[in-house]
Scaffold this motif. Structure first.
Motif, mmCIF file in Angstrom:
data_model
loop_
_atom_site.group_PDB
_atom_site.id
_atom_site.type_symbol
_atom_site.label_atom_id
_atom_site.label_comp_id
_atom_site.label_asym_id
_atom_site.label_seq_id
_atom_site.Cartn_x
_atom_site.Cartn_y
_atom_site.Cartn_z
ATOM 1 N N VAL A 167 29.013 -75.144 60.089
ATOM 2 C CA VAL A 167 29.648 -73.969 59.467
ATOM 3 C C VAL A 167 30.931 -74.439 58.798
ATOM 4 C CG1 VAL A 167 30.652 -71.678 59.814
ATOM 5 C CG2 VAL A 167 28.780 -72.445 61.304
ATOM 6 N N LEU A 168 31.073 -74.171 57.513
ATOM 7 C CA LEU A 168 32.335 -74.427 56.818
ATOM 8 C C LEU A 168 33.152 -73.141 56.865
ATOM 9 C CD1 LEU A 168 31.093 -76.387 53.657
ATOM 10 C CD2 LEU A 168 31.920 -77.308 55.849
ATOM 11 N N ASP A 169 34.318 -73.211 57.496
ATOM 12 C CA ASP A 169 35.170 -72.024 57.649
ATOM 13 C C ASP A 169 36.221 -72.023 56.551
ATOM 14 O OD1 ASP A 169 36.906 -70.031 58.339
ATOM 15 O OD2 ASP A 169 37.304 -70.758 60.372
ATOM 16 N N GLY A 170 36.082 -71.091 55.618
ATOM 17 C CA GLY A 170 37.072 -70.973 54.538
ATOM 18 C C GLY A 170 37.836 -69.673 54.627
ATOM 19 N N GLY A 171 37.908 -69.107 55.834
ATOM 20 C CA GLY A 171 38.628 -67.841 55.997
ATOM 21 C C GLY A 171 37.756 -66.655 55.603
ATOM 22 N N PRO A 172 38.331 -65.451 55.708
ATOM 23 C CA PRO A 172 37.554 -64.251 55.382
ATOM 24 C C PRO A 172 37.176 -64.200 53.900
ATOM 25 C CG PRO A 172 39.847 -63.684 55.882
ATOM 26 C CD PRO A 172 39.706 -65.154 56.144
ATOM 27 N N THR A 173 36.016 -63.634 53.593
ATOM 28 C CA THR A 173 35.599 -63.518 52.193
ATOM 29 C C THR A 173 36.386 -62.386 51.526
ATOM 30 O OG1 THR A 173 33.799 -61.979 52.683
ATOM 31 C CG2 THR A 173 33.293 -64.326 52.783
ATOM 32 N N THR A 174 36.465 -62.425 50.216
ATOM 33 C CA THR A 174 37.341 -61.474 49.516
ATOM 34 C C THR A 174 36.619 -60.216 49.034
ATOM 35 O OG1 THR A 174 37.014 -62.803 47.537
ATOM 36 C CG2 THR A 174 39.042 -63.166 48.782
ATOM 37 N N VAL A 175 35.424 -60.373 48.471
ATOM 38 C CA VAL A 175 34.713 -59.193 47.933
ATOM 39 C C VAL A 175 34.121 -58.371 49.075
ATOM 40 C CG1 VAL A 175 32.805 -58.400 46.468
ATOM 41 C CG2 VAL A 175 34.241 -60.315 45.731
ATOM 42 N N GLY A 176 33.418 -59.020 49.984
ATOM 43 C CA GLY A 176 32.971 -58.348 51.196
ATOM 44 C C GLY A 176 31.595 -57.713 51.140
ATOM 45 N N ALA A 269 32.609 -41.447 71.119
ATOM 46 C CA ALA A 269 32.313 -41.501 69.682
ATOM 47 C C ALA A 269 33.405 -42.233 68.916
ATOM 48 C CB ALA A 269 32.161 -40.079 69.130
ATOM 49 N N GLY A 270 32.990 -43.133 68.021
ATOM 50 C CA GLY A 270 33.915 -43.810 67.127
ATOM 51 C C GLY A 270 33.839 -43.224 65.731
ATOM 52 N N VAL A 271 34.906 -43.431 64.959
ATOM 53 C CA VAL A 271 34.927 -42.967 63.567
ATOM 54 C C VAL A 271 35.372 -44.118 62.673
ATOM 55 C CG1 VAL A 271 36.034 -41.410 61.903
ATOM 56 C CG2 VAL A 271 35.385 -40.551 64.164
ATOM 57 N N MET A 272 34.607 -44.347 61.599
ATOM 58 C CA MET A 272 35.050 -45.292 60.570
ATOM 59 C C MET A 272 35.485 -44.464 59.358
ATOM 60 S SD MET A 272 33.371 -48.739 59.053
ATOM 61 C CE MET A 272 32.197 -48.133 57.894
ATOM 62 N N CYS A 273 36.769 -44.578 59.013
ATOM 63 C CA CYS A 273 37.311 -43.666 58.006
ATOM 64 C C CYS A 273 38.187 -44.418 57.012
ATOM 65 C CB CYS A 273 38.111 -42.572 58.710
ATOM 66 S SG CYS A 273 39.527 -43.209 59.605
ATOM 67 N N SER A 274 38.875 -43.642 56.198
ATOM 68 C CA SER A 274 39.754 -44.210 55.183
ATOM 69 C C SER A 274 41.210 -44.037 55.619
ATOM 70 C CB SER A 274 39.535 -43.481 53.854
ATOM 71 O OG SER A 274 39.712 -42.089 54.052
ATOM 72 N N ARG A 275 42.067 -44.813 55.015
ATOM 73 C CA ARG A 275 43.512 -44.722 55.263
ATOM 74 C C ARG A 275 43.977 -43.261 55.092
ATOM 75 N NH1 ARG A 275 45.857 -47.883 57.944
ATOM 76 N NH2 ARG A 275 45.190 -49.754 56.847
ATOM 77 N N GLU A 276 43.395 -42.585 54.095
ATOM 78 C CA GLU A 276 43.812 -41.230 53.741
ATOM 79 C C GLU A 276 43.470 -40.195 54.821
ATOM 80 O OE1 GLU A 276 42.237 -43.343 51.786
ATOM 81 O OE2 GLU A 276 43.628 -43.681 50.120
ATOM 82 N N ASP A 296 41.550 -47.516 46.492
ATOM 83 C CA ASP A 296 41.172 -48.862 46.066
ATOM 84 C C ASP A 296 39.959 -49.295 46.885
ATOM 85 O OD1 ASP A 296 40.868 -51.475 45.367
ATOM 86 O OD2 ASP A 296 42.839 -52.154 46.080
ATOM 87 N N LEU A 297 38.767 -49.011 46.326
ATOM 88 C CA LEU A 297 37.540 -49.241 47.092
ATOM 89 C C LEU A 297 37.280 -50.719 47.358
ATOM 90 C CD1 LEU A 297 35.080 -46.527 45.718
ATOM 91 C CD2 LEU A 297 36.381 -46.549 47.863
ATOM 92 N N SER A 298 37.977 -51.610 46.652
ATOM 93 C CA SER A 298 37.779 -53.040 46.952
ATOM 94 C C SER A 298 38.270 -53.348 48.373
ATOM 95 C CB SER A 298 38.492 -53.922 45.924
ATOM 96 O OG SER A 298 39.893 -53.840 46.087
ATOM 97 N N THR A 299 39.233 -52.561 48.867
ATOM 98 C CA THR A 299 39.701 -52.782 50.249
ATOM 99 C C THR A 299 38.614 -52.360 51.247
ATOM 100 O OG1 THR A 299 40.734 -50.567 50.366
ATOM 101 C CG2 THR A 299 42.125 -52.388 49.632
ATOM 102 N N VAL A 300 37.872 -51.303 50.911
ATOM 103 C CA VAL A 300 36.791 -50.834 51.783
ATOM 104 C C VAL A 300 35.651 -51.854 51.787
ATOM 105 C CG1 VAL A 300 35.102 -48.997 52.184
ATOM 106 C CG2 VAL A 300 37.398 -48.425 51.357
ATOM 107 N N ASP A 325 33.119 -42.119 47.412
ATOM 108 C CA ASP A 325 32.666 -41.836 46.049
ATOM 109 C C ASP A 325 31.706 -42.914 45.576
ATOM 110 O OD1 ASP A 325 33.841 -39.516 45.438
ATOM 111 O OD2 ASP A 325 35.445 -40.352 44.167
ATOM 112 N N GLN A 326 30.705 -42.503 44.791
ATOM 113 C CA GLN A 326 29.679 -43.463 44.339
ATOM 114 C C GLN A 326 30.108 -44.277 43.128
ATOM 115 O OE1 GLN A 326 26.381 -43.967 45.394
ATOM 116 N NE2 GLN A 326 25.522 -42.008 45.966
ATOM 117 N N ALA A 327 31.244 -43.913 42.510
ATOM 118 C CA ALA A 327 31.631 -44.619 41.284
ATOM 119 C C ALA A 327 32.067 -46.045 41.602
ATOM 120 C CB ALA A 327 32.769 -43.869 40.591
ATOM 121 N N GLY A 328 31.890 -46.925 40.640
ATOM 122 C CA GLY A 328 32.372 -48.308 40.770
ATOM 123 C C GLY A 328 31.790 -48.983 41.994
ATOM 124 N N LEU A 329 32.667 -49.639 42.761
ATOM 125 C CA LEU A 329 32.231 -50.350 43.971
ATOM 126 C C LEU A 329 31.661 -49.404 45.025
ATOM 127 C CD1 LEU A 329 34.828 -53.089 45.031
ATOM 128 C CD2 LEU A 329 32.373 -53.375 44.636
#
Ligand code: AMP
Ligand code: MG
Length: 357
Positions: A167-176, A269-276, A296-300, A325-329
Motif C-alpha cells: 500500500v502506498l500511503d499518500g494521505g487522504p484523497t482530495t476529490v473523494g 440512531a446516527g445522523v449524517m448532515c451538513s454544517r448548516e 461547497d459540495l466538494s467538501t461533502v 442538491d443534485q446540481a454539480g458534484l
C-alpha cells in the motif's frame, strides 16, 4: 504500507512498487478520487488477482490508468476528436472515457465488453507508479466490493490487509468520489456513472451530454445494463443507511421524527448532515457527523466515504443521511448515497411526508 510525501514522493520507493506490478502483484495507491488497487492491466492473471482480493463480480469491468494522454492509444483503437478535446480539458483528472478496446487488453479487464474505460489520474504518486510500471495499470477502488470506497490508506488496510502486496500511503484523497465514466461510443456521449467531473463541466466541451436513465444512475439496472458496475449494491457501511431527500428544513424535521421513533423502539440512531443543519440534531440524535458544507459540495464529496465508514465504529443501529442538491458534484454525491442506502429512501415534504420508496 509505505508513507510518501504526496508533493515530492520518494521515487525509489515507487520503483519498488512498480516492480511488484510488473511481477503480477497488487499495489494500492492514492489517486485524486479514491485509493486504487493496481495491477498490470495487460496481464489476465494479475487482473484476476484484483477480482479475487476485492471479491469483485467478474462481469464488472476495470478502468485502465495511464500516465499520459498518448498512452491511451496503447489500449483503445482510436481517439476521436471529441475524446481528444475531453482529454485536453480534463486530464489529468476524474474523467474515464469508454472507447473501443485494442485486442491486447485482456477480456478480464473489460469483462468481455468490446470497450474499455481509460483515464489519467491527477496524483503525482499515481502517475509516477504508472510511468515506472511501463504498463497501463488496471485499478478499481481498493476496497472490498460493496463497501464504501477507500479515501485513505487506513481504509485500504481495513479492507484488504493480507490480500495485497503493498500500500502506498499518500494521505487522504482530495476529490473523494470516483471518476465520471463517460461512454464515448454513443452520440451524444453518455454519463454511465456520475463522478468528479460534473455533467455541467462536460456540457461546456460537448454541448450535449446524455445521462444513463436517472433510475439507473441512482439505483442500478432498470433495463439493459450499459455499465455493469452500476447494478451492484455499493458504498454501504455495515450500519443500515436511510437517505432522506427533499428541501433542507423538511429533511431535518423528518429525520428528527425518525430518530424519535427509533428511540421509542430502543434503538440508537446516527445522523449524517451538513454544517448548516448540524445544530438541529444536537441533543436528539445519538451520533451526529458532518459530511461537509452545502455551500461547497466538494467538501461533502471529499468526506463522504470516510464519514460513512466512521458510523460503523459508533455502535448505532441506523444512520439517517441528509440528501443534497443534485446540481454539480451533488449528482455524484446523491448517486453514492442512494446506492449506499440500498433503496431505503424517504422523500420529505414540508407539510406531510410521503415514503416513496
Ligand atoms: P471502480 O473502478 O470500482 O470505480 O468501477 C469502475 C466503473 O466503471 C464500474 O461502474 C464499471 O462498470 C465502469 N466501467 C468500466 N469499464 C467500462 C466499460 N468498458 N463500459 C462500461 N462501464 C465500464
Ligand atoms: Mg469501486
Amino acid at each position: 504500507m509505505i508513507r510518501l510525501d504526496p508533493g515530492r514522493p520518494d521515487v525509489a520507493e515507487i520503483r519498488r512498487a512498480a516492480e511488484v506490478i510488473r511481477a503480477g502483484g497488487l499495489v494500492a495507491f492514492p489517486t485524486e478520487t479514491v485509493y486504487g488497487l493496481g495491477a498490470d492491466g495487460l496481464s489476465a492473471s494479475a487482473v484476476g488477482r484484483i477480482f479475487a482480493a476485492k471479491g469483485r463480480p467478474q462481469d464488472n469491468p476495470l478502468i485502465l490508468h495511464v500516465a499520459t494522454p498518448e498512452d491511451a492509444h496503447r489500449v483503445v483503437l482510436g481517439v476521436p476528436p471529441l475524446a481528444q478535446a475531453l482529454m485536453e480539458r480534463f486530464w489529468p483528472g476524474p474523467l474515464t472515457l469508454v472507447l473501443p478496446k485494442r485486442p491486447e487488453v485482456p477480456d478480464e479487464v473489460s469483462a468481455g465488453l468490446a470497450t474499455v474505460g481509460v483515464r489519467m489520474p491527477d496524483n503525482t504518486i499515481a502517475l509516477t507508479l504508472i510511468a515506472e510500471s511501463g504498463v497501463p495499470v488496471a485499478a478499481p477502488s481498493a476496497n472490498v466490493s460493496g463497501r464504501p470506497s477507500p479515501t485513505s490508506a487506513d481504509h485500504v488496510i481495513a479492507d484488504l490487509a493480507g490480500k495485497i502486496e503493498m500500500v502506498l500511503d499518500g494521505g487522504p484523497t482530495t476529490v473523494g468520489v470516483e471518476s465520471t465514466v463517460l461512454d464515448m461510443t454513443s452520440s451524444p456521449p453518455k454519463v454511465l456513472r456520475p463522478g468528479g467531473v460534473t455533467v455541467e463541466e462536460l456540457e461546456q466541451v460537448l454541448g450535449d451530454v446524455a445521462v444513463a436513465s436517472a433510475d439507473f444512475v441512482a439505483m442500478g439496472p432498470v433495463g439493459p445494463v450499459p455499465s455493469p458496475g452500476m447494478k451492484y449494491t455499493h458504498y454501504a457501511p455495515k450500519t443500515p443507511v436511510v437517505l432522506v431527500e427533499g428541501e433542507m428544513g423538511a429533511v431535518a424535521n423528518r429525520i428528527l421524527r425518525e430518530v424519535q421513533a427509533r428511540h421509542a423502539a430502543g434503538e440508537r440512531a446516527g445522523v449524517m448532515c451538513s454544517r448548516e443543519t448540524e445544530a438541529l440534531y444536537a441533543g436528539h440524535a445519538d451520533v451526529v457527523r458532518v459530511a461537509g458544507s452545502r455551500q461547497d459540495l466538494s467538501t461533502v464529496a471529499a468526506a463522504l466515504f470516510a464519514t460513512l465508514r466512521l458510523f460503523d465504529t459508533d455502535g448505532v443501529d441506523v444512520v439517517f443521511a441528509e440528501g443534497f442538491d443534485q446540481a454539480g458534484l451533488g449528482f455524484a454525491i446523491m448517486n453514492r448515497l442512494r446506492r449506499a442506502s440500498g433503496g431505503r429512501i424517504i422523500h420529505a415534504h414540508v407539510e406531510s411526508d410521503v415514503d416513496v420508496i
